[in-house]
Design an enzyme around this catalytic site. Structure first.
Site, PDB file in Angstrom:
ATOM      1  N   THR A   1     -10.081 -39.394 125.327  1.00  0.00           N
ATOM      2  CA  THR A   1     -10.606 -38.446 124.355  1.00  0.00           C
ATOM      3  C   THR A   1      -9.523 -37.510 123.820  1.00  0.00           C
ATOM      4  OG1 THR A   1     -12.167 -36.616 124.007  1.00  0.00           O
ATOM      5  CG2 THR A   1     -11.312 -36.898 126.234  1.00  0.00           C
ATOM      6  N   GLN A   2      -9.693 -37.091 122.577  1.00  0.00           N
ATOM      7  CA  GLN A   2      -8.793 -36.106 121.986  1.00  0.00           C
ATOM      8  C   GLN A   2      -9.064 -34.704 122.533  1.00  0.00           C
ATOM      9  OE1 GLN A   2      -8.954 -36.387 117.689  1.00  0.00           O
ATOM     10  NE2 GLN A   2      -8.814 -38.615 117.725  1.00  0.00           N
ATOM     11  N   CYS A   3     -10.203 -34.527 123.188  1.00  0.00           N
ATOM     12  CA  CYS A   3     -10.536 -33.218 123.772  1.00  0.00           C
ATOM     13  C   CYS A   3      -9.679 -32.958 125.009  1.00  0.00           C
ATOM     14  CB  CYS A   3     -12.012 -33.164 124.167  1.00  0.00           C
ATOM     15  SG  CYS A   3     -13.164 -33.475 122.825  1.00  0.00           S
TER      16      CYS A   3
ATOM     17  N   THR B   1      14.881 -25.268 128.979  1.00  0.00           N
ATOM     18  CA  THR B   1      15.072 -23.861 128.620  1.00  0.00           C
ATOM     19  C   THR B   1      15.448 -23.001 129.808  1.00  0.00           C
ATOM     20  OG1 THR B   1      13.536 -24.045 126.770  1.00  0.00           O
ATOM     21  CG2 THR B   1      13.935 -21.841 127.610  1.00  0.00           C
TER      22      THR B   1
ATOM     23  N   THR C   1      -1.349 -30.730 131.102  1.00  0.00           N
ATOM     24  CA  THR C   1      -0.943 -30.864 129.700  1.00  0.00           C
ATOM     25  C   THR C   1      -0.358 -29.539 129.223  1.00  0.00           C
ATOM     26  OG1 THR C   1      -2.606 -32.545 129.163  1.00  0.00           O
ATOM     27  CG2 THR C   1      -1.802 -31.210 127.344  1.00  0.00           C
TER      28      THR C   1
ATOM     29  N   ASP D   1      17.839 -32.495 127.186  1.00  0.00           N
ATOM     30  CA  ASP D   1      16.820 -31.753 126.462  1.00  0.00           C
ATOM     31  C   ASP D   1      15.473 -32.427 126.688  1.00  0.00           C
ATOM     32  OD1 ASP D   1      15.086 -31.314 123.875  1.00  0.00           O
ATOM     33  OD2 ASP D   1      16.571 -29.714 123.857  1.00  0.00           O
ATOM     34  N   SER D   2      14.429 -31.621 126.846  1.00  0.00           N
ATOM     35  CA  SER D   2      13.097 -32.173 127.120  1.00  0.00           C
ATOM     36  C   SER D   2      12.676 -33.190 126.076  1.00  0.00           C
ATOM     37  CB  SER D   2      12.079 -31.037 127.186  1.00  0.00           C
ATOM     38  OG  SER D   2      10.797 -31.515 127.493  1.00  0.00           O
ATOM     39  N   SER D   3      13.037 -32.972 124.824  1.00  0.00           N
ATOM     40  CA  SER D   3      12.650 -33.887 123.757  1.00  0.00           C
ATOM     41  C   SER D   3      13.334 -35.244 123.877  1.00  0.00           C
ATOM     42  CB  SER D   3      12.971 -33.281 122.390  1.00  0.00           C
ATOM     43  OG  SER D   3      12.270 -32.075 122.194  1.00  0.00           O
TER      44      SER D   3
ATOM     45  N   ASP E   1       8.506 -29.313 127.149  1.00  0.00           N
ATOM     46  CA  ASP E   1       7.851 -30.129 126.128  1.00  0.00           C
ATOM     47  C   ASP E   1       7.331 -31.458 126.668  1.00  0.00           C
ATOM     48  OD1 ASP E   1       8.259 -28.171 124.282  1.00  0.00           O
ATOM     49  OD2 ASP E   1       9.898 -29.175 123.229  1.00  0.00           O
TER      50      ASP E   1
END
Length: 343
Positions: free
Chosen positions: A279-281, A16, A168, A60-62, A93
């Site tokens: 962990t998902q945390c 971007t 993240t 593109d980042s994706s 991203d």
């Protein structure tokens, strides 16, 4: 700083930060570095040299891919002796994935590699890209007694310098797009840039930077959730050619008491598939011996990912799988810090 002795290589991959609006379609499209200089004339006022490398076409980042991580790492390795530091312009991203991968590919860094980008294109009046770009360049050029202050892969965003493999993306809307999970920021940019030297990595003395740009992307992410079905677990863990799995668990590394889940996990680890528990945390760490729901994973042969981010665990596993290590060696090295990625 002596302009003749200090120089930074700016690598524009896309994203971007370097996009303008198509006058006909209204869609954002990439443009080149020369246009960026037009929108940020302050680049010419910095008291050090800036050279550029531009990806053609911009990515593109994706569309980021491990092969592009290798390309980036190779560019930095080839130019390593010629520059004080490096700045990589990247889409937001997947920036944390790239920052993590580079931290494992560029071993024992003695110079800064700073990734940055923007939530708004650089031509916009309210863009965050201008400040991110200029400050990243200043950090990449910063030295004390002729030595770089920062000597690791970082992400700089909204006045925060963060360890790349601890970072993240947490926000798709606001300028504070990134968070350093489980580790303090390395610097804060205000009127002055305040560096937190106690938190920074120090290279191993007597050894130079080495490039490791092999990988194996035969990996998967399996995220647990209430009501997960046996067919889903089976499909992931019995994927042909699968070599590694990042298992996203609850809380401190817990999983539901499901016979089929343990059966497929144990069968996979017995076949030599490396399964790493994270962990998902966003914050906190995996402690698999804390609860019975975590100990069952230990018994199934799952490796403790401690406090690694998803991005760090995945890229580290890919890179270790690309080396000629045994399964046990990879299992062990996933629990050892290579570049400050875990506590």
């Amino acid at each position: 700083m002596d302009r003749k002795e200090t120089s930074v290589l700016l690598i524009y991959t896309g994203g971007t930060i370097g996009m303008i609006e198509n006058s006909k379609t209204g869609a954002l499209e990439s443009f080149n570095y020369e246009s960026m200089v037009h929108h940020v004339p302050e680049l010419g006022k910095l008291n050090f040299n800036i050279d550029t490398v531009q990806f053609e076409p911009p990515i593109d980042s994706s569309d980021m891919h491990p092969a592009i991580w290798c390309r980036l790492a190779s560019i930095i390795a080839e130019k390593y002796d010629d520059y004080t530091g490096f700045v990589v312009l990247h889409g937001t991203d997947t920036m944390a994935y790239t920052a993590s991968a580079l931290s494992f590919m560029l071993r024992n860094l003695t110079k800064p590699v700073i990734l940055t980008g923007a939530q708004l294109p650089i031509k916009e009046i309210r863009t965050d890209g201008k400040e991110n770009l200029l400050t990243s360049l200043e950090i990449a050029a910063a030295q004390i007694d002729g030595k770089p202050i920062v000597r690791e892969v970082c992400v700089f965003f909204e006045n925060h310098l963060m360890r790349g493999n601890r970072t993240t993306k947490i926000n798709a809307e606001n300028f504070n797009a990134f968070h350093s999970c489980n580790y303090p920021n390395l610097a804060e940019a205000g009127i002055h840039i305040k560096y937190e030297n106690a938190y920074m990595l120090s290279p191993e003395e007597g050894k130079g930077m080495t490039l490791q740009n092999k990988y194996d992307s035969n990996v998967a992410i399996l995220s647990l959730f209430p009501g997960i079905q046996e067919a889903i677990v089976k499909a992931v863990l019995e994927t042909p050619g699968l070599k590694g799995v990042i298992l996203k668990t609850f809380g401190s590394g817990n999983a539901p008491h499901l016979d089929f889940l343990m059966k497929y996990l144990k069968a996979a680890t017995d076949r030599g598939i490396i399964i790493v528990n994270v962990t998902q945390c966003l914050e906190g760490m995996v402690e698999m011996d804390r609860y019975e729901s975590g100990r069952q994973l230990l018994e199934a042969g799952v490796v403790c990912g401690k406090d690694m981010t998803i991005e760090a665990a995945l890229t580290k596993l890919m890179i270790l799988l690309g080396l000629n290590y045994t399964t046990e060696e990879i299992r062990e090295q996933m629990t050892v810090s290579f570049a400050g990625e875990l506590s």
